[in-house]
Design a protein around this motif. Structure first.
Motif, mmCIF file in Angstrom:
data_model
loop_
_atom_site.group_PDB
_atom_site.id
_atom_site.type_symbol
_atom_site.label_atom_id
_atom_site.label_comp_id
_atom_site.label_asym_id
_atom_site.label_seq_id
_atom_site.Cartn_x
_atom_site.Cartn_y
_atom_site.Cartn_z
ATOM 1 N N GLN A 1 0.848 -1.183 0.000
ATOM 2 C CA GLN A 1 0.000 0.000 0.000
ATOM 3 C C GLN A 1 0.885 1.234 0.000
ATOM 4 O O GLN A 1 1.896 1.288 0.689
ATOM 5 C CB GLN A 1 -0.913 0.019 1.224
ATOM 6 N N LEU B 1 -3.760 3.303 -0.564
ATOM 7 C CA LEU B 1 -4.152 2.825 -1.884
ATOM 8 C C LEU B 1 -3.382 1.545 -2.184
ATOM 9 O O LEU B 1 -2.154 1.510 -2.063
ATOM 10 C CB LEU B 1 -3.821 3.901 -2.926
ATOM 11 N N VAL C 1 -1.590 -1.420 -4.226
ATOM 12 C CA VAL C 1 -0.817 -1.588 -5.460
ATOM 13 C C VAL C 1 -0.957 -3.060 -5.839
ATOM 14 O O VAL C 1 -0.267 -3.915 -5.302
ATOM 15 C CB VAL C 1 0.662 -1.194 -5.268
ATOM 16 N N TYR C 2 -1.870 -3.333 -6.772
ATOM 17 C CA TYR C 2 -2.207 -4.700 -7.139
ATOM 18 C C TYR C 2 -1.491 -5.122 -8.412
ATOM 19 O O TYR C 2 -1.229 -4.296 -9.289
ATOM 20 C CB TYR C 2 -3.721 -4.830 -7.339
ATOM 21 N N SER D 1 -12.494 -3.358 -12.718
ATOM 22 C CA SER D 1 -13.023 -2.002 -12.881
ATOM 23 C C SER D 1 -13.850 -1.884 -14.157
ATOM 24 O O SER D 1 -14.888 -1.200 -14.164
ATOM 25 C CB SER D 1 -11.895 -0.968 -12.859
ATOM 26 N N ARG E 1 -10.387 1.785 -3.064
ATOM 27 C CA ARG E 1 -9.791 3.098 -3.361
ATOM 28 C C ARG E 1 -9.219 3.131 -4.779
ATOM 29 O O ARG E 1 -9.385 4.106 -5.499
ATOM 30 C CB ARG E 1 -8.731 3.434 -2.326
ATOM 31 N N LEU E 2 -8.551 2.059 -5.185
ATOM 32 C CA LEU E 2 -8.032 1.992 -6.550
ATOM 33 C C LEU E 2 -9.182 1.855 -7.543
ATOM 34 O O LEU E 2 -9.161 2.470 -8.616
ATOM 35 C CB LEU E 2 -7.040 0.838 -6.694
ATOM 36 N N TYR F 1 -8.304 9.576 0.908
ATOM 37 C CA TYR F 1 -7.024 8.930 0.639
ATOM 38 C C TYR F 1 -5.947 9.515 1.539
ATOM 39 O O TYR F 1 -5.885 10.721 1.741
ATOM 40 C CB TYR F 1 -6.606 9.149 -0.821
ATOM 41 N N LEU G 1 3.898 5.754 -6.839
ATOM 42 C CA LEU G 1 2.453 5.750 -7.042
ATOM 43 C C LEU G 1 2.098 6.384 -8.383
ATOM 44 O O LEU G 1 1.257 5.860 -9.122
ATOM 45 C CB LEU G 1 1.746 6.481 -5.897
ATOM 46 N N TYR H 1 3.026 3.926 -11.119
ATOM 47 C CA TYR H 1 2.086 2.809 -11.096
ATOM 48 C C TYR H 1 0.758 3.215 -11.728
ATOM 49 O O TYR H 1 0.210 2.496 -12.563
ATOM 50 C CB TYR H 1 1.880 2.327 -9.657
ATOM 51 N N LEU H 2 0.242 4.389 -11.345
ATOM 52 C CA LEU H 2 -1.041 4.834 -11.884
ATOM 53 C C LEU H 2 -0.954 5.125 -13.380
ATOM 54 O O LEU H 2 -1.909 4.862 -14.114
ATOM 55 C CB LEU H 2 -1.559 6.055 -11.116
#
Length: 181
Positions: A16, A20, A22-23, A48, A69-70, A123, A135, A138-139
């Motif tokens: 996390q 949030l 991180v998958y 999603s 959250r994600l 968040y 982050l 990643y996003l």
């Protein structure tokens, strides 16, 4: 009727950043996201896309974990993608739509902890500058992969026009919010 929540909320040993999750994702794009192990099981992006249309009808959403959250960020990004495609004078071809959404995915955008991130009350900010950079990377990777998979769904019928069943949700706002991108 309650909104649909992420099945990944209960995943053990998930990193996390802030609060949030991180998958792992299934992708061929380069980036910091961990790669998903099995191809038969869906990832957060598949989830999603599956939950977007149902959840976009809800104004309220109870957050039950880091997966939610994600999921919120990804659903709002899908909404922004559809709005971007719908704002064009003529429906874009699959190649044009791919270019538009890829540009939208990599454009500068606020992340949790930034002053102009609209959902900061839900968040926690990243713990350090390195976490914030991780982050953001990643996003960006997740948004690029999501845009590519959304294009596949929008143009799956082979007509060269986006699916009216998806585009009908372009004006819908999940939780009456937008990422503002």
């Amino acid at each position: 009727m309650p909104a649909y929540h992420s099945a990944l909320n209960e995943e053990p040993d998930i990193r996390q950043v802030g609060n949030l999750g991180v998958y792992p994702i299934k992708t061929r794009l380069r980036g910091p996201a961990p790669l998903a192990a099995g191809n038969e099981q869906g990832d957060i992006i598949d989830e999603s896309l599956d939950l977007f249309r149902a959840n976009s009808l809800f104004r309220n959403f109870e957050i039950k974990g880091p997966g939610d959250r994600l999921l919120i960020i990804l659903i709002l990004f899908i909404s922004d993608c559809l709005a971007k495609l719908g704002s064009a004078r003529t429906p874009p071809t699959q190649i044009e739509a791919s270019k538009l959404l890829n540009t939208l995915a990599v454009d500068n955008f606020p992340v949790p902890g930034d002053a102009n991130f609209l959902l900061n009350s839900h968040y926690a900010p990243p713990g350090s500058r390195a976490d914030a950079d991780y982050l953001r990377q990643y996003l960006v990777q997740v948004r690029q992969e999501l845009a590519a998979r959304l294009i596949e769904k929008l143009y799956a019928d082979g007509t060269g026009k986006p699916s009216k069943w998806w585009m009908s949700f372009q004006k819908r706002r999940f939780m009456n919010r937008s990422l503002g991108t």
